[in-house]
Enzyme design. Structure first.
Site, PDB file in Angstrom:
ATOM      1  N   ARG A 234     -24.119  46.931 -53.878  1.00 41.40           N
ATOM      2  CA  ARG A 234     -22.946  47.589 -53.320  1.00 41.40           C
ATOM      3  C   ARG A 234     -23.422  48.807 -52.523  1.00 41.40           C
ATOM      4  O   ARG A 234     -24.312  49.525 -52.972  1.00 41.40           O
ATOM      5  CB  ARG A 234     -21.966  48.029 -54.423  1.00 41.40           C
ATOM      6  N   GLU A 263     -17.507  49.195 -44.994  1.00 40.69           N
ATOM      7  CA  GLU A 263     -17.692  47.897 -44.344  1.00 40.69           C
ATOM      8  C   GLU A 263     -16.406  47.461 -43.654  1.00 40.69           C
ATOM      9  O   GLU A 263     -15.323  47.647 -44.218  1.00 40.69           O
ATOM     10  CB  GLU A 263     -18.121  46.849 -45.382  1.00 40.69           C
ATOM     11  N   HIS A 282     -23.036  41.782 -44.949  1.00 46.05           N
ATOM     12  CA  HIS A 282     -22.643  41.427 -46.320  1.00 46.05           C
ATOM     13  C   HIS A 282     -22.543  39.907 -46.472  1.00 46.05           C
ATOM     14  O   HIS A 282     -21.489  39.355 -46.796  1.00 46.05           O
ATOM     15  CB  HIS A 282     -21.316  42.091 -46.699  1.00 46.05           C
TER      16      HIS A 282
END
Length: 322
Positions: A234, A263, A282
């Site tokens: 994370r 993000e 991601h």
């Protein structure tokens, strides 16, 4: 009477059909916040991902008994609040392990061998003669990999590192990982030793109050100047400002990042201007096969939770005591 389920992400046709066999399904766009919250108030369960579910959104949702997140991470939920309401949260930890470990190792290799940077250099027509030392990277095989958080994904990375690349594996974890120690020669050390001796430092921890900014300026300074930081857990587990400064100043050699504090990553982020950074959007578990398996697993988790038959993938089994 069939249970009522809210789906707040698009689901594969076969997964949606499976849910519809067992429940009445309402599909909602979570960006339509008021409609989403209204749907939750009449639902027995909900399935989705990548949306922050706050306590305020659950006020009045007295029928809600289970939530299924299509992810392994669950920092989008307030677990204490779910426990108070007696709402069970389920996740999908096993089906994404191998694909995420592949992504982690791709980051290790790409960062060490400057794959992205040099591929762009070739595409730009700059390869006009035999390469020199200015294009050299560093070896991966035989080096030391330090894994912060040796759970399912960390263990899968350790297997690749030890058996595939003859790497020396160090790790920190709340408890010892006997299998990794036995099968992959992993050695449990404290964080200080891991940072000081690892050529690659991998973060593979959930985001909690304890892990937020786990890697900051002091930890980066404790790493080798030749070390590469890999984060596929994370974004907020790393102090991003401190990382940017460390990369600019040569405190560490480079970074391979699949996650960021915010993000999508802003187009003006200094990280995107650095040759010693590999930045991915991601994609940890983002393969067709794995994402389908995650959706299917989450749907099965939700139906099992609503029927009272679920025995695994429960983030907060204590909620059942309510």
């Amino acid at each position: 009477m069939k249970k009522k389920i809210v789906a707040y992400k698009p689901l594969p046709a076969d997964v949606l059909a499976y849910l519809q066999e067992h429940a009445d399904v309402t599909t909602v766009d979570p960006k339509r916040h008021d409609a989403f919250v209204a749907a939750l108030k009449d639902a027995d369960g909900a399935i989705g991902a990548s949306v922050q579910i706050t306590p305020a959104m659950l006020e009045g949702a007295t029928k809600l008994k289970a939530l299924a997140t299509v992810s392994v991470g669950f920092d989008a939920f307030d677990i204490a609040d779910l426990n108070r309401r007696g709402i069970l949260l389920t996740n999908t930890p096993d089906v994404l392990t191998e694909s995420t470990a592949d992504t982690v190792f791709a980051l290790i290799l790409a960062s060490a061998r400057r794959v992205v940077e040099l591929a762009e250099w070739v595409k730009a027509g700059k390869w006009t003669k035999s390469i020199g030392e200015d294009c050299f990277g560093v070896d991966v095989q035989g080096k030391t990999l330090g894994i912060i958080g040796l759970g399912r994904i960390g263990g899968a990375v350790a297997r690749r590192a030890s058996l595939g690349f003859r790497m020396n594996v160090l790790y920190t974890n709340r408890s010892a990982n006997a299998q990794a120690e036995r099968d992959y020669g992993a050695k449990k050390v404290d964080l200080e030793e891991l940072l000081a001796t690892s050529d690659f430092v991998l973060l593979q921890v959930p985001l909690t109050a304890e892990t937020r900014n786990l890697i900051g300026a002091p930890q980066l300074k404790a790493m080798k100047r030749s070390a590469i930081l890999i984060n596929a857990s994370r974004g907020p587990t790393v102090d991003e400002d401190a990382l940017i400064e460390a990369l600019q100043n040569g405190t560490i050699l480079g970074a391979g990042l699949d996650v960021f504090v915010k993000e999508p990553l802003s187009a003006d982020s200094p990280l995107l201007k650095m040759k010693n950074v590999v930045a991915l959007p991601h994609i940890g578990s983002a393969t067709h096969e794995t994402r389908h398996a995650m959706n299917k697993n989450a749907a099965e988790n939700l139906i099992g939770a609503l029927n009272g038959t679920l025995t695994n993938n429960m983030v907060n089994p204590e909620a059942l005591k309510r």
